[in-house]
Write a protein that holds these residues in place. Structure first.
Motif, PDB file in Angstrom:
ATOM      1  N   UNK A  10      37.939  54.094  50.655  1.00  0.00           N
ATOM      2  CA  UNK A  10      38.520  55.278  51.274  1.00  0.00           C
ATOM      3  C   UNK A  10      38.662  56.455  50.339  1.00  0.00           C
ATOM      4  N   UNK A  11      38.960  56.182  49.047  1.00  0.00           N
ATOM      5  CA  UNK A  11      39.157  57.269  48.092  1.00  0.00           C
ATOM      6  C   UNK A  11      37.887  57.650  47.348  1.00  0.00           C
ATOM      7  N   UNK A  12      36.992  56.671  47.114  1.00  0.00           N
ATOM      8  CA  UNK A  12      35.799  56.935  46.310  1.00  0.00           C
ATOM      9  C   UNK A  12      34.524  57.031  47.132  1.00  0.00           C
ATOM     10  N   UNK A  13      34.516  56.446  48.334  1.00  0.00           N
ATOM     11  CA  UNK A  13      33.348  56.565  49.199  1.00  0.00           C
ATOM     12  C   UNK A  13      32.212  55.635  48.879  1.00  0.00           C
ATOM     13  N   UNK A  14      32.427  54.626  48.007  1.00  0.00           N
ATOM     14  CA  UNK A  14      31.385  53.642  47.724  1.00  0.00           C
ATOM     15  C   UNK A  14      32.019  52.265  47.577  1.00  0.00           C
ATOM     16  N   UNK A  15      31.216  51.285  47.203  1.00  0.00           N
ATOM     17  CA  UNK A  15      31.703  49.912  47.074  1.00  0.00           C
ATOM     18  C   UNK A  15      32.265  49.670  45.673  1.00  0.00           C
ATOM     19  N   UNK A  16      33.315  48.852  45.553  1.00  0.00           N
ATOM     20  CA  UNK A  16      33.899  48.585  44.238  1.00  0.00           C
ATOM     21  C   UNK A  16      33.161  47.524  43.428  1.00  0.00           C
ATOM     22  N   UNK A  17      32.209  46.829  44.019  1.00  0.00           N
ATOM     23  CA  UNK A  17      31.494  45.756  43.320  1.00  0.00           C
ATOM     24  C   UNK A  17      30.927  46.263  42.002  1.00  0.00           C
ATOM     25  N   UNK A  18      31.121  45.462  40.948  1.00  0.00           N
ATOM     26  CA  UNK A  18      30.639  45.827  39.623  1.00  0.00           C
ATOM     27  C   UNK A  18      31.654  46.587  38.800  1.00  0.00           C
ATOM     28  N   UNK A  19      32.734  47.039  39.426  1.00  0.00           N
ATOM     29  CA  UNK A  19      33.787  47.749  38.705  1.00  0.00           C
ATOM     30  C   UNK A  19      34.722  46.752  38.006  1.00  0.00           C
ATOM     31  N   UNK A  20      35.469  47.255  37.033  1.00  0.00           N
ATOM     32  CA  UNK A  20      36.424  46.423  36.306  1.00  0.00           C
ATOM     33  C   UNK A  20      37.822  46.637  36.854  1.00  0.00           C
ATOM     34  N   UNK A  21      38.487  45.548  37.223  1.00  0.00           N
ATOM     35  CA  UNK A  21      39.848  45.592  37.728  1.00  0.00           C
ATOM     36  C   UNK A  21      40.777  44.893  36.754  1.00  0.00           C
ATOM     37  N   UNK A  22      41.837  45.580  36.366  1.00  0.00           N
ATOM     38  CA  UNK A  22      42.869  45.015  35.511  1.00  0.00           C
ATOM     39  C   UNK A  22      44.089  44.704  36.365  1.00  0.00           C
ATOM     40  N   UNK A  23      44.479  43.431  36.383  1.00  0.00           N
ATOM     41  CA  UNK A  23      45.616  42.973  37.180  1.00  0.00           C
ATOM     42  C   UNK A  23      46.801  42.762  36.243  1.00  0.00           C
ATOM     43  N   UNK A  24      47.746  43.697  36.269  1.00  0.00           N
ATOM     44  CA  UNK A  24      48.882  43.670  35.349  1.00  0.00           C
ATOM     45  C   UNK A  24      49.965  42.753  35.909  1.00  0.00           C
ATOM     46  N   UNK A  25      50.264  41.692  35.162  1.00  0.00           N
ATOM     47  CA  UNK A  25      51.211  40.696  35.640  1.00  0.00           C
ATOM     48  C   UNK A  25      50.534  39.714  36.560  1.00  0.00           C
ATOM     49  N   UNK A  30      42.980  39.576  34.020  1.00  0.00           N
ATOM     50  CA  UNK A  30      44.394  39.364  34.306  1.00  0.00           C
ATOM     51  C   UNK A  30      45.236  39.486  33.047  1.00  0.00           C
ATOM     52  N   UNK A  31      46.377  40.153  33.158  1.00  0.00           N
ATOM     53  CA  UNK A  31      47.309  40.313  32.037  1.00  0.00           C
ATOM     54  C   UNK A  31      48.633  39.670  32.416  1.00  0.00           C
ATOM     55  N   UNK A  32      49.155  38.837  31.524  1.00  0.00           N
ATOM     56  CA  UNK A  32      50.416  38.141  31.790  1.00  0.00           C
ATOM     57  C   UNK A  32      51.138  37.896  30.463  1.00  0.00           C
ATOM     58  N   UNK A  33      52.424  38.274  30.331  1.00  0.00           N
ATOM     59  CA  UNK A  33      53.127  38.091  29.059  1.00  0.00           C
ATOM     60  C   UNK A  33      53.681  36.686  28.829  1.00  0.00           C
ATOM     61  N   UNK A  34      53.867  35.920  29.901  1.00  0.00           N
ATOM     62  CA  UNK A  34      54.546  34.624  29.827  1.00  0.00           C
ATOM     63  C   UNK A  34      53.515  33.505  29.784  1.00  0.00           C
ATOM     64  N   UNK A  73      41.431  36.475  30.993  1.00  0.00           N
ATOM     65  CA  UNK A  73      42.883  36.586  30.974  1.00  0.00           C
ATOM     66  C   UNK A  73      43.373  36.929  29.574  1.00  0.00           C
ATOM     67  N   UNK A  74      44.386  37.797  29.530  1.00  0.00           N
ATOM     68  CA  UNK A  74      44.951  38.269  28.274  1.00  0.00           C
ATOM     69  C   UNK A  74      46.467  38.107  28.340  1.00  0.00           C
ATOM     70  N   UNK A  75      47.045  37.592  27.267  1.00  0.00           N
ATOM     71  CA  UNK A  75      48.504  37.506  27.200  1.00  0.00           C
ATOM     72  C   UNK A  75      49.035  38.788  26.571  1.00  0.00           C
ATOM     73  N   UNK A  76      49.766  39.565  27.351  1.00  0.00           N
ATOM     74  CA  UNK A  76      50.276  40.850  26.873  1.00  0.00           C
ATOM     75  C   UNK A  76      51.302  41.373  27.852  1.00  0.00           C
ATOM     76  N   UNK A  77      52.081  42.350  27.406  1.00  0.00           N
ATOM     77  CA  UNK A  77      53.072  42.988  28.250  1.00  0.00           C
ATOM     78  C   UNK A  77      52.456  44.159  29.006  1.00  0.00           C
ATOM     79  N   UNK A  78      52.839  44.300  30.267  1.00  0.00           N
ATOM     80  CA  UNK A  78      52.372  45.426  31.055  1.00  0.00           C
ATOM     81  C   UNK A  78      52.945  46.743  30.581  1.00  0.00           C
ATOM     82  N   UNK A  79      54.012  46.697  29.793  1.00  0.00           N
ATOM     83  CA  UNK A  79      54.623  47.920  29.287  1.00  0.00           C
ATOM     84  C   UNK A  79      53.973  48.397  27.991  1.00  0.00           C
ATOM     85  N   UNK A  80      53.012  47.611  27.463  1.00  0.00           N
ATOM     86  CA  UNK A  80      52.257  47.991  26.265  1.00  0.00           C
ATOM     87  C   UNK A  80      50.887  47.324  26.366  1.00  0.00           C
ATOM     88  N   UNK A  81      50.055  47.820  27.257  1.00  0.00           N
ATOM     89  CA  UNK A  81      48.769  47.181  27.539  1.00  0.00           C
ATOM     90  C   UNK A  81      47.819  47.327  26.338  1.00  0.00           C
TER      91      UNK A  81
END
Length: 258
Positions: free
Chosen positions: A51-66, A85-89, A107-115
């Motif tokens: 809806x915002x970009x007008x194309x498909x998201x396939x191939x893009x990088x998504x960062x999931x915080x927490x 995926x980012x998760x501190x615990x 997956x990366x172990x890290x805080x979402x407040x300091x990515x």
């Protein structure tokens, strides 16, 4: 809110009932609950990108915080997105057992407040039901904007404290006050709640999130995540939205700030 049009068509009463029926399994069968939520979230992100970009998201990088134990990884991999995926615990990261199949993400172990990612390094940054669990939720939001490329998409979705699910497993007792609700839960169950008020659960309002998002200059849309489209207008009603929105989705485009 043109960018939400595609997803709005899916926001039916049937979908709302289906998702809400899964909430009772959050503690007893988290794979069932989070699996259903992951599929719905992947659809939401795909629709918002289209809806915002007008194309498909396939191939893009998504960062999931927490991202927790990675329930979302498979759902997003199936859309063709490169999932991180980012998760501190550490315990939370392994709560679901073995990792998803190879190719489902990293997956990366890290805080979402300091990515630990460079500025403008990902295409989509998502945080689902995390902001209410950190002491500085808008620092988390700023970090999400920082690491997302201009022209990308930031989606921050969180549980509003005064909504019916604000107390999480403590139920509606959170209306008595967070600390009191935690004490009542501990007496009843013999152990403190996983989401303990003041340490791993905080009172975050809809107004605070909207105020932060507007001040970034990047806000595209805001809507209640689990509501049917005809109820989205409640987001614009001060006071009422704190009790009625339940879960607020903030959609931002970083290019509007740079």
């Amino acid at each position: 809110m043109a960018g939400t049009d595609l997803f709005a068509r899916r926001a039916t009463l049937t979908r709302s009932v289906r998702l809400l029926s899964q909430f009772r399994y959050e503690q007893s069968d988290p794979a069932r609950f989070y699996g259903a939520l992951a599929d719905d979230t992947a659809t939401m992100i795909t629709d918002l990108w289209r809806g915002t970009r007008g194309d498909e998201p396939a191939g893009r990088t998504l960062l999931d915080v927490g991202g927790g134990p990675g329930y979302f990884a498979t759902a997003f991999a199936e859309t063709g997105l490169r999932y991180i995926g980012v998760e501190p615990d550490a315990d939370e990261m392994h709560a679901a057992g073995p990792r998803p199949a190879a190719g489902a993400g990293s997956f990366v172990r890290a805080s979402g407040m300091a990515l630990p990612f460079a500025d403008a390094s990902v295409d989509i940054c998502l945080s689902s039901n995390v902001a209410e669990h950190v002491p500085r939720p808008w620092q988390l939001g700023d970090e999400m904007l920082r690491v997302t490329r201009p022209g990308g998409l930031v989606v921050l979705s969180y549980t509003v404290w005064l909504g019916p699910f604000g107390g999480h497993e403590m139920g509606l007792t959170h209306y008595l006050g967070g600390r009191r609700a935690a004490r009542r839960y501990t007496r009843r169950h013999g152990h403190p709640p996983k989401n303990n008020y003041g340490s791993s659960l905080f009172a975050v309002s809809a107004a605070e999130g909207l105020d932060w998002a507007r001040h970034t200059g990047a806000l595209v849309a805001a809507f209640p995540r689990y509501h049917p489209r005809w109820a989205w207008s409640i987001t614009s009603a001060p006071g009422i939205r704190e009790f009625g929105v339940s879960n607020l989705v903030l959609v931002l485009e970083p290019n509007r700030t740079h």
